[in-house]
Design an enzyme around this catalytic site. Structure first.
Site, PDB file in Angstrom:
ATOM      1  N   ASP A  51    -113.063   1.384-102.152  1.00 17.00           N
ATOM      2  CA  ASP A  51    -114.341   1.836-102.596  1.00 17.00           C
ATOM      3  C   ASP A  51    -115.445   1.425-101.693  1.00 17.00           C
ATOM      4  OD1 ASP A  51    -114.309  -0.430-103.604  1.00 17.00           O
ATOM      5  OD2 ASP A  51    -114.901   0.239-105.725  1.00 17.00           O
ATOM      6  N   ASP A  90    -108.196   2.691-104.060  1.00 14.22           N
ATOM      7  CA  ASP A  90    -109.256   2.075-105.055  1.00 14.22           C
ATOM      8  C   ASP A  90    -109.413   2.998-106.299  1.00 14.22           C
ATOM      9  OD1 ASP A  90    -109.555  -0.711-104.387  1.00 14.22           O
ATOM     10  OD2 ASP A  90    -111.108  -0.243-103.275  1.00 14.22           O
ATOM     11  N   GLU A 187    -110.749 -11.835-102.920  1.00 10.10           N
ATOM     12  CA  GLU A 187    -111.813 -11.666-102.415  1.00 10.10           C
ATOM     13  C   GLU A 187    -112.905 -12.636-102.342  1.00 10.10           C
ATOM     14  OE1 GLU A 187    -113.745  -7.883-102.138  1.00 10.10           O
ATOM     15  OE2 GLU A 187    -115.365  -8.486-101.345  1.00 10.10           O
TER      16      GLU A 187
HETATM   17  O1  KIV Z   1    -113.103  -1.531-101.182  1.00  8.48           O
HETATM   18  C1  KIV Z   1    -112.623  -2.342-100.262  1.00  8.48           C
HETATM   19  O2  KIV Z   1    -112.862  -2.140 -98.973  1.00  8.48           O
HETATM   20  C2  KIV Z   1    -111.828  -3.502-100.665  1.00  8.48           C
HETATM   21  C3  KIV Z   1    -111.725  -4.633 -99.660  1.00  8.48           C
HETATM   22  C4  KIV Z   1    -111.057  -5.932-100.412  1.00  8.48           C
HETATM   23  C5  KIV Z   1    -111.147  -4.442 -98.283  1.00  8.48           C
HETATM   24  O3  KIV Z   1    -111.811  -3.451-101.673  1.00  8.48           O
END
Ligand code: KIV
Length: 257
Positions: A51, A90, A187
């Site tokens: 996302d 996501d 993260e």
């Molecule tokens: O949305 C995203 O790019 C992520 C990162 C952890 C790569 O969730």
């Protein structure tokens, strides 16, 4: 039509859940066909339709305005490009408030061609994670700094510096593993915590901004290609400079006409 030819392959995500690998898990984001195809042809293990789309493709300040329809659109663009990598998408902000909504949102992404989904949060979203896994959709967890909670976080921060935060993130990691996630993204957490989680869990950890002691690494593609030159996170190391290449081609084109 696209989905009839390019079926979602949940086993590609579950295959990554073993720690018994010779090489670290390599993961990058993609949001479109050509990028996904280049990543797949070069042997990436996992392609995430993140996302982060909201920021690096749509120009928003954060990820909170990304909708499930946007994620479906970009997931279906990537699907036909991929022959080998696991394609994970996501669940965007407010698309998994209840177990029922989490299942419906995950199904939309799977129908768009995702092999599995990723969602942000720890113990508080275990009911949603359990419900999704019960439908046989592989789930990747995401703990530490949570971009969808940017407002309550008050900005981008390294997490796990206080002992309370350290313990909460460690216990969230254990909860996610018990709930059955295939892997967990860490993260922006302190590297000692990432090392401890990696040591403790039987499933792989995939780090971003969390040091090298993880079972794999993930980056936003723009951060390694230099394709979003207006903001580069502190941990990102651009490996080429696409923005300069494009600028130079545009100048050459303008001169040539
Ligand atoms: O949305 C995203 O790019 C992520 C990162 C952890 C790569 O969730």
């Amino acid at each position: 039509m696209v989905n009839q030819i390019h079926q979602s392959q949940p086993s590609r995500v579950t295959a990554l859940s073993s720690k018994d690998r010779d090489t670290p898990i390599s993961a990058l984001t993609a949001y479109d066909y050509p990028t996904a195809r280049i990543l797949d042809e070069n042997g990436i293990d996992l392609i995430l339709v993140g996302d982060s789309l909201g920021m690096v493709v749509l120009g928003h300040n954060d990820t909170t305005n990304v909708t499930i329809d946007m994620m479906v659109h970009h997931t279906s663009a990537c699907r036909p490009a991929i022959n080998n990598a696991a394609l994970v998408a996501d669940l965007p902000y407010e698309s998994y408030e209840t177990p029922k909504q989490a299942i419906a949102s995950s199904n939309s992404l799977i129908q768009a061609g995702a092999d599995g989904i990723k969602l942000e949060g720890g113990s508080e979203i275990i009911p949603q994670i359990t419900a999704i896994i019960e439908t046989s959709i592989p789930v990747i967890g995401h703990i530490g700094f949570l971009p969808q909670s940017i407002e309550s976080e008050g900005g981008y921060k390294k997490k796990g510096k206080s002992s309370d935060e350290y313990s909460k993130i460690l216990s969230d990691a254990i909860c996610l593993e018990k709930a059955g996630v295939a892997a967990v993204v860490l993260e922006s957490i302190v590297s000692d915590l990432a090392a401890e989680i990696t040591e403790t869990l039987k499933i792989p950890t995939i780090g971003i901004g969390s040091g090298t002691n993880c079972d794999g690494q993930i980056r936003v593609i723009h951060d390694i290609t230099g394709n979003f030159p207006w903001f580069t996170p502190p941990f990102a190391k651009p490996l080429c400079n696409i923005a300069d290449e494009i600028s130079s081609a545009v100048k050459k084109y303008i001169r040539s006409i």
